[in-house]
Design a protein around this motif. Sequence first.
Motif, PDB file in Angstrom:
ATOM      1  N   GLU A  25       0.812  -1.223   0.000  1.00 37.15           N
ATOM      2  CA  GLU A  25       0.000   0.000   0.000  1.00 37.15           C
ATOM      3  C   GLU A  25       0.843   1.270   0.000  1.00 37.15           C
ATOM      4  O   GLU A  25       0.327   2.358  -0.221  1.00 37.15           O
ATOM      5  N   LEU A  49       4.933 -10.896  -1.835  1.00 35.21           N
ATOM      6  CA  LEU A  49       4.625 -12.321  -2.034  1.00 35.21           C
ATOM      7  C   LEU A  49       3.350 -12.473  -2.855  1.00 35.21           C
ATOM      8  O   LEU A  49       3.264 -13.312  -3.752  1.00 35.21           O
ATOM      9  N   ASN A  86       3.028 -14.480  -6.340  1.00 35.85           N
ATOM     10  CA  ASN A  86       2.048 -15.546  -6.541  1.00 35.85           C
ATOM     11  C   ASN A  86       1.176 -15.262  -7.757  1.00 35.85           C
ATOM     12  O   ASN A  86       0.894 -16.144  -8.565  1.00 35.85           O
ATOM     13  N   LEU A 134       3.202 -15.840 -11.041  1.00 35.33           N
ATOM     14  CA  LEU A 134       3.384 -17.254 -11.368  1.00 35.33           C
ATOM     15  C   LEU A 134       2.055 -17.923 -11.688  1.00 35.33           C
ATOM     16  O   LEU A 134       1.935 -18.674 -12.663  1.00 35.33           O
ATOM     17  N   GLY A 135       1.044 -17.640 -10.867  1.00 42.06           N
ATOM     18  CA  GLY A 135      -0.265 -18.252 -11.082  1.00 42.06           C
ATOM     19  C   GLY A 135      -0.816 -17.898 -12.441  1.00 42.06           C
ATOM     20  O   GLY A 135      -1.419 -18.740 -13.118  1.00 42.06           O
ATOM     21  N   LEU A 171       0.851 -19.944 -15.116  1.00 40.58           N
ATOM     22  CA  LEU A 171       0.317 -21.307 -15.129  1.00 40.58           C
ATOM     23  C   LEU A 171      -1.065 -21.323 -15.786  1.00 40.58           C
ATOM     24  O   LEU A 171      -1.390 -22.216 -16.574  1.00 40.58           O
ATOM     25  N   ARG A 196     -10.128   2.338 -12.696  1.00 40.71           N
ATOM     26  CA  ARG A 196     -10.017   2.184 -11.247  1.00 40.71           C
ATOM     27  C   ARG A 196      -8.801   2.920 -10.689  1.00 40.71           C
ATOM     28  O   ARG A 196      -8.834   3.498  -9.602  1.00 40.71           O
ATOM     29  N   TYR A 245       0.851  -2.411  -5.346  1.00 42.16           N
ATOM     30  CA  TYR A 245      -0.370  -3.202  -5.288  1.00 42.16           C
ATOM     31  C   TYR A 245      -0.983  -3.350  -6.677  1.00 42.16           C
ATOM     32  O   TYR A 245      -1.445  -4.433  -7.046  1.00 42.16           O
ATOM     33  N   ALA A 298      -1.477 -19.891  -1.691  1.00 47.71           N
ATOM     34  CA  ALA A 298      -1.096 -18.694  -2.444  1.00 47.71           C
ATOM     35  C   ALA A 298      -2.304 -17.806  -2.732  1.00 47.71           C
ATOM     36  O   ALA A 298      -2.205 -16.580  -2.695  1.00 47.71           O
ATOM     37  N   PHE A 299      -3.441 -18.417  -3.041  1.00 50.42           N
ATOM     38  CA  PHE A 299      -4.629 -17.641  -3.399  1.00 50.42           C
ATOM     39  C   PHE A 299      -5.811 -18.068  -2.527  1.00 50.42           C
ATOM     40  O   PHE A 299      -6.645 -18.865  -2.959  1.00 50.42           O
ATOM     41  N   VAL A 315       1.120 -22.943  -7.266  1.00 45.53           N
ATOM     42  CA  VAL A 315       1.809 -21.714  -6.861  1.00 45.53           C
ATOM     43  C   VAL A 315       2.192 -21.784  -5.390  1.00 45.53           C
ATOM     44  O   VAL A 315       3.281 -21.353  -4.994  1.00 45.53           O
ATOM     45  N   ILE A 325       5.308 -23.890  -5.132  1.00 44.27           N
ATOM     46  CA  ILE A 325       6.501 -23.281  -5.723  1.00 44.27           C
ATOM     47  C   ILE A 325       6.975 -22.077  -4.901  1.00 44.27           C
ATOM     48  O   ILE A 325       8.166 -21.911  -4.657  1.00 44.27           O
ATOM     49  N   ASN A 326       6.043 -21.260  -4.449  1.00 44.90           N
ATOM     50  CA  ASN A 326       6.433 -19.962  -3.869  1.00 44.90           C
ATOM     51  C   ASN A 326       6.445 -19.897  -2.345  1.00 44.90           C
ATOM     52  O   ASN A 326       6.999 -18.966  -1.790  1.00 44.90           O
ATOM     53  N   MET A 327       5.793 -20.813  -1.676  1.00 45.51           N
ATOM     54  CA  MET A 327       5.542 -20.554  -0.251  1.00 45.51           C
ATOM     55  C   MET A 327       6.150 -21.575   0.696  1.00 45.51           C
ATOM     56  O   MET A 327       5.684 -21.744   1.817  1.00 45.51           O
ATOM     57  N   HIS A 335       0.827 -11.433   8.227  1.00 39.52           N
ATOM     58  CA  HIS A 335      -0.145 -10.898   7.269  1.00 39.52           C
ATOM     59  C   HIS A 335      -1.125 -11.996   6.875  1.00 39.52           C
ATOM     60  O   HIS A 335      -0.715 -13.080   6.467  1.00 39.52           O
ATOM     61  N   LYS A 390     -12.457  -3.392  -5.716  1.00 35.45           N
ATOM     62  CA  LYS A 390     -12.366  -3.124  -4.281  1.00 35.45           C
ATOM     63  C   LYS A 390     -11.017  -3.623  -3.781  1.00 35.45           C
ATOM     64  O   LYS A 390     -10.716  -4.804  -3.891  1.00 35.45           O
ATOM     65  N   ASP A 391     -10.221  -2.713  -3.248  1.00 28.66           N
ATOM     66  CA  ASP A 391      -8.917  -3.132  -2.744  1.00 28.66           C
ATOM     67  C   ASP A 391      -9.082  -4.050  -1.543  1.00 28.66           C
ATOM     68  O   ASP A 391      -9.940  -3.819  -0.697  1.00 28.66           O
ATOM     69  N   ASP A 392      -8.247  -5.070  -1.471  1.00 31.65           N
ATOM     70  CA  ASP A 392      -8.288  -5.972  -0.334  1.00 31.65           C
ATOM     71  C   ASP A 392      -6.857  -6.285   0.061  1.00 31.65           C
ATOM     72  O   ASP A 392      -6.191  -7.104  -0.546  1.00 31.65           O
ATOM     73  N   HIS A 393      -6.388  -5.581   1.081  1.00 32.67           N
ATOM     74  CA  HIS A 393      -4.987  -5.760   1.470  1.00 32.67           C
ATOM     75  C   HIS A 393      -4.813  -6.794   2.559  1.00 32.67           C
ATOM     76  O   HIS A 393      -3.695  -7.036   2.998  1.00 32.67           O
ATOM     77  N   HIS A 450      -3.186  -7.604   9.463  1.00 33.58           N
ATOM     78  CA  HIS A 450      -2.022  -8.126  10.186  1.00 33.58           C
ATOM     79  C   HIS A 450      -2.405  -8.571  11.579  1.00 33.58           C
ATOM     80  O   HIS A 450      -3.172  -7.896  12.258  1.00 33.58           O
TER      81      HIS A 450
END
Lengths: 209, 622
Positions: free
Chosen positions: A4, A21, A25, A28-29, A32, A167, A176, B103-104, B174, B177-179, B548, B600-603, B606
């Motif tokens: 942010e 991160l 992701n 890479l995603g 794929l 947007r 972001y 990852a998602f 993913v 591979i990444n996490m 996070h 809509k932002d989604d951060h 924490h």
Amino acid sequence: MHAEEKMTLEKWPASPEKQTLEAKNKFLGFWLFLGGETVLFASLFATYLALKDKVPGPDHALAKDLFEIPLAFLMTMILLTSSLTSVYAMYHMKNFEFKKMQLWLGITVILGFGFLALEIYEFYHYVHHYGHTFTSSAFGSAFYTLVGFHGAHVAFGLAWIITLMVRNAKRGLSLYNAPKFYVASLYWHFIDVVWVFIFSVVYLMGMVG
Amino acid sequence: MSTYAQKKGFGATVWDYLTTVDHKKIAVLYLIAGGFFFVVGGLEAMFIRIQLAVPNSDFVSAGMYNQILTMHGTTMIFLAAMPLLFGFMNAIMPLQIGARDVAFPFINALGFWLFFFGGVFLNLSWFLGGAPDAGWTSYASLSLASEGHGIDFYLLGLQISGAGTLMGGINFLVTIINMRAPGMTYMRMPLFTWTTFVASALILFAFPPLTVGIFLLMFDRLFGSNFFVTAAGGNTIIWEHLFWIFGHPEVYILVLPAFGIFSEIIPVFSRKRLFGYSSMVFATVLIGFLGFMVWAHHMFTVGLGPIANAIFAVATMAIAVPTGIKIFNWLFTMWGGSIKFTTPMYYAVAFIPSFLMGGVTGVMLASAAADYQYHDTYFVVAHFHYVIVGGVVFAILAGTAFYWPKMFGTMLNETLGKITFWLFFIGFHLTFFIQHFLGLWGMPRRIFTFLEGQGLETGNFVSTVGAFFMAAATVVLVINIIITTVKNEKVGNDPWGDGRTLEWAIPSPPPFYNFKQLPLVRGLDPLWIEKMEGKKGMTPAEPLGDIHMPNASFIPFVISFGLFVAAFGAMYRLDYGWGLPVLIIGLLITFGSMFLRSVKDDHGFHIHKEELIDEDDKGVKA
């Protein structure tokens, strides 16, 4: 680095699309996902080749009757150019030049719409002058499905890029949204590559045999 | 001060699960939905066996029988086996690699809800004019001739749930591979993670052909195209190719994670590291690779010609090599180990000979010339039930017993577990072993009845008796789950006592952020290494810090619901005036909520260090 965070040119990193991160992701995603899309289009190409010129009777138009080089060539040039302009947009994104990125994305979108308009004209032409429709023959079904799937991808890509541009119009680049722009441009390139194959397999091969 | 530890009301719990993006809760959802569909598919199997118990039976009509057998296959593959395995992948894989989430997380939830609504849509066909009746393979010539909307339910339902599966596959790839945690190199990943990885890659490349095939058939049935209409130049063989280019890798999508589960169970209860770890990884990858080159062995009798048949026959037989490597590695892992016979280990030991028999008949079927005899007989039915039940279902039952304490914090009853095992094991062989011979004696598959005096009575009756044993086993399992849940005796981090991998180093069930500090992985079987050095848990790889986490979201549910609505519209568009508007409304719901998600932002949020320290204090007091 937090996604942010307010960015300045000095702080802007070399690869803004994969700093967090989440961004890595996404990056890479999406690659794929494009792998899966490749198989999807490969299946459609295989179906098209199996059903090319397969029509119920001798009065149905075949590939060699339908396709014309000038139109297909023009569409190809427009789409290839739009891929180039999206590269310019990403170049400016990496240099933290938001306005220039928006400008080039805008040009990309206009070219995309130009391509879609020609495709709609092309379909209209085939339907009204040759009676070549989605339901007239297996050839027709396969042709409109393959080319139409690509067209739908173009339309979706346009909606996506426009959404991103609107947007983010007022808030500029951040870590972001940089990956979001980046994967949208990847998608646009992918559509372009698929079209190169359609141009070769459907149009060029359609005219020689 | 933590809000998440508070007791919640029923409504709040439901809302929590509808909006969750936590992989562990999504795993529970997969287990519940997959378990439900497993029972539905099991009931359908019982109806099949009751109908075939005696000759000339009229328990169900021929048409109804076709619907039941189609739905049995479709439900078991797409709505039971895969989701149950996805449940374990979701629950365990991120823990095994030392990740805090997938990852998602949002797409993970979306994948579940798409599967769920697709499955519900497919099963609503029972109440809305009849289920699909062209077999789970739904060959185009049969499905184009099928009246009513059964096949449309199949097509639209599988399209929706297939999209969910594809997303799940990308998400797992993913994630792996990444996490991975610090030190968790590829060649230190537990075998279940490896098999999840390869199965996900198979999903990524195998599901798009199914998507295309389903689109083509849907266009033919609902939008007047001619892909499979021979009179208009179409070709029904295209469906067979597309279906099996998906369908054969699908077998490995199911069985590789099953191999993975057994590769976790056997070392734990042999108290020995997995024999030939590298060759296990190699075999897994090789099976995944070869899995894409054998699809035409389902089509030997189509008439592709001797060259094509020969190539596919040899490629198919080649898969026996990496599978054989695995079998020997499991045996050698047990060899000389100090074996503990727990319920999961029972299944693992029983799995090896049972699955091996399926493999042997597989090589028999791979011989193209001989296949002309076996094709479409009960021999084939026996073969694929030996691989899918003897491999995948055994693994799911074993995994349920093995991972239950990790997922729910309480152990399933071992006595009841062993009763389930014996009932299921005996019932399974009783049902399917005799079917090899029924097939060789000439009984075709997918036949709704048979005549007296053809020598098929005894075999079919024995088979039906076996099915009741498996049903009884399932009932005992359900009783076990209920008793365990009511008692709810809490267990610690490592309830089996011999856990080797990271998931056994954290509480059962794990906190929603999994690892307070990411663990430092120092080799294969990281927890075992620490135990051998006399340590109680993992050494952290990072200081305690803020974590996070993603926000919960209701949007995945809404996106999937939109497609569910749109599917009704697409299906009834030709029959009723409201079809088209409903189709459009459904798509608007889906794309509208995707748009909303996009703008809509989604951060995320924490968890602060201080909260984590509070948690520690509570742990000390308790």
